[in-house]
Design a protein around this motif. Structure first.
Motif, PDB file in Angstrom:
ATOM      1  N   SER A 268      17.286   6.559  -1.632  1.00  0.00           N
ATOM      2  CA  SER A 268      16.438   5.488  -1.111  1.00  0.00           C
ATOM      3  C   SER A 268      15.615   4.943  -2.257  1.00  0.00           C
TER       4      SER A 268
ATOM      5  N   GLN B 151      16.074  -1.119   9.543  1.00  0.00           N
ATOM      6  CA  GLN B 151      15.257  -0.223   8.729  1.00  0.00           C
ATOM      7  C   GLN B 151      13.889  -0.115   9.392  1.00  0.00           C
TER       8      GLN B 151
ATOM      9  N   PRO C  83      13.894   7.635  11.023  1.00  0.00           N
ATOM     10  CA  PRO C  83      15.012   6.879  10.464  1.00  0.00           C
ATOM     11  C   PRO C  83      16.251   7.742  10.310  1.00  0.00           C
TER      12      PRO C  83
ATOM     13  N   VAL D 216      21.877   1.818   8.520  1.00  0.00           N
ATOM     14  CA  VAL D 216      20.573   2.440   8.713  1.00  0.00           C
ATOM     15  C   VAL D 216      20.020   2.060  10.085  1.00  0.00           C
TER      16      VAL D 216
END
Lengths: 254, 254
Positions: free
Chosen positions: A139, B186, B210, B217
């Motif tokens: 990330s 996200q 998440p 995602v």
């Protein structure tokens, strides 16, 4: 005690309502613990605390001075419940600042993504003043190091990347090594033997982990030491004693 | 605050070198946490400590008065590393005694087994003076209750049986209820919406979790409240806001 005999210790704070509600099965404790062992650092205590400034700050101040290293997992993302940076900064008595390198990393990461570097994402560039970054490949958001405190992600595979980046960077002692002996017996039949072997060896701990499997009871005995010689002697003594008593045992564990 | 609004709290101490070494993946935190939620009791803190009298005793005394209930898991078996009873007794300033009913249960359980009720097994009848037993159906060894402290097994399926035996026995408040909304986005895109919904509802916490899945995602948002009305209003407000912004969301979670 020579320098090489020093036992390096760490504590871990797992931050998150999702662990305390039972919704999420924690995987960071085992992951951080295993990694620390390879660095020659002993994990002495873990605390799981809610997403609450006082709870996090209290745990940070209780643990950061009594251990060589303090790790946290969770609460460094972009949403309103991600308050680890604020809690740690308050506990340390420092300001929260935007880290310029973190901001640049996030700007590059989100440049091609919908929404770009919005205010929520910019939260992930906030650090306690004086902090360095711990990079990761998955990330855009880095982990954070401030002195002996390491703030890691809550998502286990991101934490794994951050730990990978720290591998070999932290001073540790001799790693604890272990051998496992499995035995098809109730641990209560072996208790006296285990105690005698442990008492007969300094720098040796034996854990006994019973199981029920295939309709039979058994136990794995894990012998741990920082000394290869002590470990080998303890394993040999235990195997001899189990053999003399006629137990069905398996070096390497069952 | 009326009696029914009281928030009942608990802490949990997970005892065992095997958790701190990373050898064993803990399963008791999630299990105890989920069970407590159903009893209307909030798990506020967990500590994982080694098989060490001072470490266990220190955690017991730090947590037993600041919470309505204190649970421990681990260290109540028959081997030398099972020292939870000794540590709790010392922390409470009471003697360790043989509980006659526990001795009888163990004698019956081991009557037909090799070795019978030997000294190691008799260790499992030891309790802090003044304790009651928590029975379980799997093993002959009971859990132990002393005041607001509950000593449970380390083996998760035995702990499950002990919790089953305690179900409905402990006074709790209104259980925390929750709804999950999943969203293919996200979490950093949704952060402002989440904060606004939480700020707009008292007695409401929203967690954001998440994930990376199937190359995409997303995040699950868990809305929690002790009030059904508040929960429904928060869920409705969140879904409306997500819909207005054009996000792809799924009530019930992804």
């Amino acid at each position: 005690m020579t320098a090489s005999d020093k036992i390096w210790t760490a504590a871990l704070i797992v931050i998150g309502d999702e662990i305390l509600s039972g919704r999420t099965q924690d995987r960071n404790i085992a992951q951080v613990a295993s990694w620390l062992q390879l660095q020659g650092i002993r994990l002495n205590e873990v605390r799981v605390v809610p997403d609450d400034l006082d709870a996090i700050g209290g745990a940070v101040n209780a643990l950061r001075q009594s251990h060589d290293y303090l790790f946290t997992t969770g609460g460094i993302g972009p949403t309103h419940d991600d308050i680890t940076v604020d809690a740690v900064a308050r506990a340390l008595g420092v300001e929260v600042v935007i880290h310029p390198e973190a901001r640049d990393m996030l700007a590059a990461y989100y440049a091609s993504k919908p929404g770009g570097l919005n205010e929520a994402r910019l939260r992930m560039a906030r650090v306690p003043d004086g902090a360095q970054l711990i990079k990761n490949r998955i990330s855009g958001a880095p982990g954070i190091r401030h002195g002996n405190i390491f703030l890691m992600a809550g998502v286990p595979n991101i934490t794994a990347q951050m730990l990978e980046g720290l591998t070999g960077q932290l001073e540790g002692g001799r790693p604890l090594i272990s051998e496992t002996i499995g035995c098809w017996a109730q641990e209560s039949e072996i208790a006296d033997i285990l105690r005698a072997v442990e008492d007969g060896h300094d720098d040796c701990q034996i854990g006994s982990y019973p199981f029920f499997r295939e309709g039979r009871v058994g136990a794995n005995f894990v012998i741990r030491s920082t000394s290869k010689e002590v470990l080998e002697s303890a394993v040999q003594t235990l195997c001899e004693a189990l053999g003399e008593e006629g137990f069905d045992f398996t070096p390497g564990g069952i």
